[in-house]
Design a protein around this motif. Structure first.
Motif, PDB file in Angstrom:
ATOM      1  N   PRO A  40     -30.143  92.372  57.071  1.00 13.14           N
ATOM      2  CA  PRO A  40     -29.206  93.036  56.155  1.00 13.14           C
ATOM      3  C   PRO A  40     -29.883  93.371  54.830  1.00 13.14           C
ATOM      4  O   PRO A  40     -30.902  92.804  54.471  1.00 13.14           O
ATOM      5  CB  PRO A  40     -28.113  91.994  55.953  1.00 13.14           C
ATOM      6  N   LYS A  41     -29.295  94.306  54.116  1.00 13.97           N
ATOM      7  CA  LYS A  41     -29.815  94.671  52.793  1.00 13.97           C
ATOM      8  C   LYS A  41     -29.685  93.471  51.864  1.00 13.97           C
ATOM      9  O   LYS A  41     -28.675  92.777  51.869  1.00 13.97           O
ATOM     10  CB  LYS A  41     -29.031  95.845  52.220  1.00 13.97           C
ATOM     11  N   ARG A  42     -30.732  93.250  51.065  1.00 12.65           N
ATOM     12  CA  ARG A  42     -30.755  92.124  50.137  1.00 12.65           C
ATOM     13  C   ARG A  42     -31.098  92.606  48.738  1.00 12.65           C
ATOM     14  O   ARG A  42     -31.664  93.678  48.567  1.00 12.65           O
ATOM     15  CB  ARG A  42     -31.807  91.111  50.572  1.00 12.65           C
ATOM     16  N   PHE A  71     -23.540  95.448  44.959  1.00 10.20           N
ATOM     17  CA  PHE A  71     -22.770  94.205  44.940  1.00 10.20           C
ATOM     18  C   PHE A  71     -22.846  93.519  46.299  1.00 10.20           C
ATOM     19  O   PHE A  71     -22.966  92.298  46.376  1.00 10.20           O
ATOM     20  CB  PHE A  71     -21.310  94.484  44.568  1.00 10.20           C
ATOM     21  N   ASP A  72     -22.797  94.325  47.374  1.00  8.12           N
ATOM     22  CA  ASP A  72     -22.904  93.764  48.723  1.00  8.12           C
ATOM     23  C   ASP A  72     -24.279  93.137  48.948  1.00  8.12           C
ATOM     24  O   ASP A  72     -24.385  92.062  49.541  1.00  8.12           O
ATOM     25  CB  ASP A  72     -22.639  94.840  49.778  1.00  8.12           C
ATOM     26  N   LYS A  73     -25.333  93.795  48.463  1.00  8.29           N
ATOM     27  CA  LYS A  73     -26.689  93.248  48.591  1.00  8.29           C
ATOM     28  C   LYS A  73     -26.780  91.879  47.917  1.00  8.29           C
ATOM     29  O   LYS A  73     -27.333  90.929  48.466  1.00  8.29           O
ATOM     30  CB  LYS A  73     -27.720  94.176  47.940  1.00  8.29           C
ATOM     31  N   VAL A  78     -26.982  85.918  48.096  1.00  8.52           N
ATOM     32  CA  VAL A  78     -26.464  84.620  47.649  1.00  8.52           C
ATOM     33  C   VAL A  78     -26.063  83.775  48.853  1.00  8.52           C
ATOM     34  O   VAL A  78     -26.433  82.596  48.945  1.00  8.52           O
ATOM     35  CB  VAL A  78     -25.283  84.790  46.670  1.00  8.52           C
ATOM     36  N   ARG A  79     -25.337  84.361  49.805  1.00  3.82           N
ATOM     37  CA  ARG A  79     -24.917  83.630  51.005  1.00  3.82           C
ATOM     38  C   ARG A  79     -26.135  83.084  51.760  1.00  3.82           C
ATOM     39  O   ARG A  79     -26.178  81.920  52.144  1.00  3.82           O
ATOM     40  CB  ARG A  79     -24.107  84.533  51.936  1.00  3.82           C
ATOM     41  N   ALA A  89     -26.225  74.833  43.814  1.00  2.03           N
ATOM     42  CA  ALA A  89     -26.794  75.578  42.681  1.00  2.03           C
ATOM     43  C   ALA A  89     -25.719  76.422  42.001  1.00  2.03           C
ATOM     44  O   ALA A  89     -24.830  76.964  42.651  1.00  2.03           O
ATOM     45  CB  ALA A  89     -27.941  76.473  43.153  1.00  2.03           C
ATOM     46  N   PHE A  90     -25.824  76.534  40.677  1.00  2.00           N
ATOM     47  CA  PHE A  90     -24.962  77.434  39.918  1.00  2.00           C
ATOM     48  C   PHE A  90     -25.544  78.835  40.086  1.00  2.00           C
ATOM     49  O   PHE A  90     -26.728  79.055  39.834  1.00  2.00           O
ATOM     50  CB  PHE A  90     -24.938  77.026  38.440  1.00  2.00           C
ATOM     51  N   VAL A  91     -24.734  79.789  40.506  1.00  2.00           N
ATOM     52  CA  VAL A  91     -25.214  81.132  40.834  1.00  2.00           C
ATOM     53  C   VAL A  91     -24.945  82.099  39.687  1.00  2.00           C
ATOM     54  O   VAL A  91     -23.844  82.137  39.135  1.00  2.00           O
ATOM     55  CB  VAL A  91     -24.538  81.659  42.123  1.00  2.00           C
TER      56      VAL A  91
END
Length: 135
Positions: A40-42, A71-73, A78-79, A89-91
């Motif tokens: 997937p796009k990152r 935003f999706d990337k 993050v996931r 971790a604080f993101v």
């Protein structure tokens, strides 16, 4: 501006990020270099560091002008990184952009808890963290 500069090197060019002076165990990731075009796009970059007793995961997407796909990337990245690192971790999610931002994208950024930062010579994460009460 106060902070310690960290240079992130990626396919699209380098990005200098000022991190808090007391950040420890800093790990810089160019996600384009790690994953290439597979999956997937990152987002483009990630930084992981510890400050006091807290771990931070900072995910950065560089773009000309913010788009919904950016935003999706970031959310995909993050996931994926949380699955690898664990969920403590604080993101901090950042879209580092050169172009204008519509009202719809500003609302989307608020809803997705993502920072929109207009490009300069460097990304001042230390000041952003102070502004958000994280330092």
């Amino acid at each position: 501006m106060s902070g310690r500069p960290v240079r992130l090197a990626g396919r699209g060019g380098d990005l200098v990020v000022l991190i808090p002076e007391d950040a420890e165990d800093v790990m810089e990731l160019s996600l384009d270099d790690i994953y290439g075009d597979s999956g997937p796009k990152r987002a483009d970059f990630a930084l992981v560091f510890r400050r006091r007793d807290r771990e931070y995961l900072v995910v950065i997407e560089e773009t000309e002008g913010p788009r919904i796909e950016d935003f999706d990337k970031i959310d995909n990245t993050v996931r994926e990184l949380r699955n690898i690192m664990g969920g403590n971790a604080f993101v901090i999610k950042i879209i580092h952009h050169r172009g204008g931002v519509s009202g719809m994208l500003l609302n989307l950024a608020r809803n997705r808890r993502c920072e929109l930062q207009r490009c300069g010579d460097m990304l001042d994460l230390a000041s952003l963290m102070r502004k958000r009460g994280l330092v």
